[in-house]
Design a protein around this motif. Sequence first.
Motif, PDB file in Angstrom:
ATOM      1  N   HIS A 102      70.896  27.291  96.699  1.00 58.78           N
ATOM      2  CA  HIS A 102      69.548  26.090  95.040  1.00 58.78           C
ATOM      3  C   HIS A 102      70.051  27.211  93.904  1.00 58.78           C
ATOM      4  N   GLY A 103      69.960  29.169  94.620  1.00 57.95           N
ATOM      5  CA  GLY A 103      69.202  29.784  94.068  1.00 57.95           C
ATOM      6  C   GLY A 103      69.361  30.904  94.645  1.00 57.95           C
ATOM      7  N   VAL A 104      68.319  31.696  94.722  1.00 54.30           N
ATOM      8  CA  VAL A 104      67.475  32.853  94.760  1.00 54.30           C
ATOM      9  C   VAL A 104      66.243  32.189  95.167  1.00 54.30           C
ATOM     10  N   ARG A 105      65.783  32.033  96.482  1.00 49.78           N
ATOM     11  CA  ARG A 105      64.407  32.342  96.918  1.00 49.78           C
ATOM     12  C   ARG A 105      63.756  32.863  97.520  1.00 49.78           C
ATOM     13  N   LEU A 106      62.463  33.144  97.374  1.00 48.87           N
ATOM     14  CA  LEU A 106      61.726  34.169  97.707  1.00 48.87           C
ATOM     15  C   LEU A 106      60.191  33.191  97.928  1.00 48.87           C
ATOM     16  N   ILE A 107      59.057  33.908  99.589  1.00 46.38           N
ATOM     17  CA  ILE A 107      58.265  34.246  99.763  1.00 46.38           C
ATOM     18  C   ILE A 107      57.593  35.141  99.534  1.00 46.38           C
ATOM     19  N   VAL A 108      56.424  35.392  99.367  1.00 45.50           N
ATOM     20  CA  VAL A 108      55.088  36.508  99.246  1.00 45.50           C
ATOM     21  C   VAL A 108      54.099  35.729  99.810  1.00 45.50           C
ATOM     22  N   GLY A 109      53.233  35.730 100.761  1.00 54.53           N
ATOM     23  CA  GLY A 109      52.090  34.981 101.450  1.00 54.53           C
ATOM     24  C   GLY A 109      51.272  35.936 102.385  1.00 54.53           C
ATOM     25  N   ASP A 110      50.050  35.821 103.065  1.00 58.59           N
ATOM     26  CA  ASP A 110      49.163  36.677 103.407  1.00 58.59           C
ATOM     27  C   ASP A 110      48.477  35.933 104.544  1.00 58.59           C
ATOM     28  N   VAL A 111      48.063  36.193 106.158  1.00 58.02           N
ATOM     29  CA  VAL A 111      47.878  34.543 106.907  1.00 58.02           C
ATOM     30  C   VAL A 111      46.071  35.244 107.132  1.00 58.02           C
ATOM     31  N   ARG A 112      45.813  34.288 107.022  1.00 55.09           N
ATOM     32  CA  ARG A 112      44.545  34.936 107.216  1.00 55.09           C
ATOM     33  C   ARG A 112      44.611  34.899 108.548  1.00 55.09           C
ATOM     34  N   GLY A 113      43.838  36.603 108.504  1.00 58.02           N
ATOM     35  CA  GLY A 113      43.133  36.920 109.910  1.00 58.02           C
ATOM     36  C   GLY A 113      43.726  39.081 109.446  1.00 58.02           C
ATOM     37  N   LYS A 114      43.579  39.258 111.053  1.00 56.55           N
ATOM     38  CA  LYS A 114      44.386  40.462 111.117  1.00 56.55           C
ATOM     39  C   LYS A 114      45.242  40.242 112.785  1.00 56.55           C
ATOM     40  N   GLY A 115      46.149  41.516 113.827  1.00 57.08           N
ATOM     41  CA  GLY A 115      46.185  40.970 114.952  1.00 57.08           C
ATOM     42  C   GLY A 115      47.421  40.055 115.621  1.00 57.08           C
ATOM     43  N   LEU A 116      47.919  39.751 116.678  1.00 56.69           N
ATOM     44  CA  LEU A 116      48.472  39.543 116.941  1.00 56.69           C
ATOM     45  C   LEU A 116      48.934  37.698 116.295  1.00 56.69           C
ATOM     46  N   GLU A 117      47.664  37.679 116.274  1.00 53.67           N
ATOM     47  CA  GLU A 117      47.234  35.843 115.706  1.00 53.67           C
ATOM     48  C   GLU A 117      48.310  35.669 113.878  1.00 53.67           C
ATOM     49  N   ALA A 118      47.650  36.623 114.086  1.00 55.53           N
ATOM     50  CA  ALA A 118      48.774  37.009 112.140  1.00 55.53           C
ATOM     51  C   ALA A 118      49.297  37.059 112.400  1.00 55.53           C
ATOM     52  N   VAL A 119      50.038  37.859 113.163  1.00 54.51           N
ATOM     53  CA  VAL A 119      52.014  38.276 112.699  1.00 54.51           C
ATOM     54  C   VAL A 119      52.590  37.078 113.220  1.00 54.51           C
ATOM     55  N   GLU A 120      51.765  36.420 114.631  1.00 54.32           N
ATOM     56  CA  GLU A 120      52.535  35.397 114.483  1.00 54.32           C
ATOM     57  C   GLU A 120      52.890  33.835 114.132  1.00 54.32           C
ATOM     58  N   ALA A 121      51.735  33.747 113.269  1.00 56.86           N
ATOM     59  CA  ALA A 121      51.521  32.719 112.352  1.00 56.86           C
ATOM     60  C   ALA A 121      52.108  33.612 111.032  1.00 56.86           C
ATOM     61  N   ALA A 122      52.387  34.738 110.664  1.00 57.44           N
ATOM     62  CA  ALA A 122      53.892  35.322 109.481  1.00 57.44           C
ATOM     63  C   ALA A 122      54.775  34.986 110.282  1.00 57.44           C
TER      64      ALA A 122
END
Length: 380
Positions: A180-200
């Motif tokens: 469908h073309g070049v698609r991209l995402i930029v985001g920011d998960v609430r919080g920090k630490g391993l839980e934030a990385v898991e969500a990312a």
Amino acid sequence: MLQGGGSPTGDEERLARRARMSPWGQRLARWLPVLLIVGGLAFDMSTPPSYTAAPFFSAAPLVAAPLSTLRGTALAAMGAMAGEIWVVSYRSAALDYHESVTEIVTVFVVALLALGINRVVRMSDARLASVRDVSEAAQRAVLPTPPDRLAGLAIAARYVGARADARIGGDLYAVQDTPHGVRLIVGDVRGKGLEAVEAAVIVIGAFREAAEQEATLEAVAGRLERALQRERGRREGPDRHEGFTTAVLAEIPANGQSVLRVLNRGHPAPLILTPDGGLRELAPASPALPLGMSEVANWPDRPDETFFPAGSLLLFFTDGVTEARNLIGRFYDPSIRLRGRHFQGPGDLLDTLIEDVARHTGGAPADDMALLAVQRPMGK
């Protein structure tokens, strides 16, 4: 410099920290112990014998301890001792013997204390540098560098970790060439630490799959929403109800048209910078809640479509940019700071932005920054 491919040493971390100071701060850190010693000598020579310069000499190594290397602290300590001994010898006839010995011992004890403080700070810096090294390696594994060119587009990405915190953040980006073309995402998960990385990781994984399979950005956002809902269902405590991810999705169609589709879910608006120095902020026509908050409110996603001319740069960033503040509390505004400027390409744009944010804050950012820039080549 890294030694043996490992983490920076304490001295190297201290030098890196000094490099992040303003030029005035660097000069002050380098010369303040010297100024204190010289000031002590001048004070002693210009005052009656009953006055003592020992506070000046004691302060010199204490000031050097948290700001300098072990060698610099040792030199400040020796300079302070030399200055105190010279003063006592110079005024030996006018000073009481016991008073002279007391002053020398005082400066000596403070110098030893400064060396101990420097050692403790160096060890702390080394541990922190090691943690940062591991954090940055994990971050690179989560956010691999995208290719320089994808489907004819020039691409660059940067991740800048907050120096005030060695914990891994939840800022994310991904770029993918799809049917469908070049698609991209930029985001920011609430919080920090391993839980934030898991969500990312979950968001990026769901995006890569949905970007290939779904025909519209609305459907991609729906897949991400459901993936985050499933992730929240496995959590316990406050994060079960409070986790969310701000994100902006974009699509550059594969048909070669100068069209850009953007779907914004509570994220800072991307910018388009044109070759003539112009700048447009792509604010959403209809504001929407971040991903993962469909239980609060739910309404259909509506992507915005805009003109993306040849030669233009498309800039995405997380709130570590817009929430960067200077000494008087003023937020960084990329729309104002980048308007009217010209860049050689997406990499030049991101490097310039990182340097400009550092100048604005007077050092490292207080929050992580994920940056992504895409340029449509001339003639396309």
